[in-house]
Design a protein around this motif. Sequence first.
Motif, mmCIF file in Angstrom:
data_model
loop_
_atom_site.group_PDB
_atom_site.id
_atom_site.type_symbol
_atom_site.label_atom_id
_atom_site.label_comp_id
_atom_site.label_asym_id
_atom_site.label_seq_id
_atom_site.Cartn_x
_atom_site.Cartn_y
_atom_site.Cartn_z
ATOM 1 N N LYS A 216 -4.980 7.982 -3.105
ATOM 2 C CA LYS A 216 -5.806 7.264 -4.090
ATOM 3 C C LYS A 216 -7.088 8.015 -4.378
ATOM 4 N N ASP A 217 -7.749 8.491 -3.342
ATOM 5 C CA ASP A 217 -9.001 9.233 -3.534
ATOM 6 C C ASP A 217 -8.773 10.518 -4.301
ATOM 7 N N GLN B 272 0.825 -1.211 0.000
ATOM 8 C CA GLN B 272 0.000 0.000 0.000
ATOM 9 C C GLN B 272 0.864 1.269 0.000
ATOM 10 N N ARG C 44 1.924 4.462 3.779
ATOM 11 C CA ARG C 44 0.665 3.749 4.006
ATOM 12 C C ARG C 44 -0.379 4.611 4.701
ATOM 13 N N TYR D 159 -1.931 6.617 1.950
ATOM 14 C CA TYR D 159 -2.219 5.851 0.738
ATOM 15 C C TYR D 159 -3.631 6.097 0.213
ATOM 16 N N TYR D 160 -4.631 5.960 1.089
ATOM 17 C CA TYR D 160 -6.026 6.091 0.637
ATOM 18 C C TYR D 160 -6.389 7.546 0.341
#
Length: 146
Positions: A141-142, A118, A134, A137-138
Amino acid sequence: MKLKILLDPNDDLRKELDALGVTDDDSSEYILTRKNMRINYIQAKKDECLFYIDVSDIVYIESMGHEVYVYTADDTFVTRERLKQLEKLLDSEQFLRVSSSAIINTQRIKRIEASIFQKFILHMQNGARVDVTRSYYYIFKDRFNI
């Protein structure tokens, strides 16, 4: 009273403060700025010379130890600002925190490389590689719909 003043030199408030004898002191622990203000430049040093770096010229900003480095396409500078403070002052449409130690200019990403565990590796326009850790990470990505 001495304050670190982050106001445009043409701002009427800054002119009033100057008239009252309030001085701009980079070493002050108190920072004065307008609410929800976005900065257009970062004050930084290189070889004991003071520079005002236009935020659009910044590729990324990195904290290492007690120093905060500002990287442009051609140069590296040191600023007294803390990463957390810069994150609040920089335009969130253009800048994104990608780790506990780095903020990137999203318009200066050359290539995004997916990595294991990740993580992403960003190849920036100045040739640098910046890791998206990490924890971010999200969020990353978003932001980029990956």
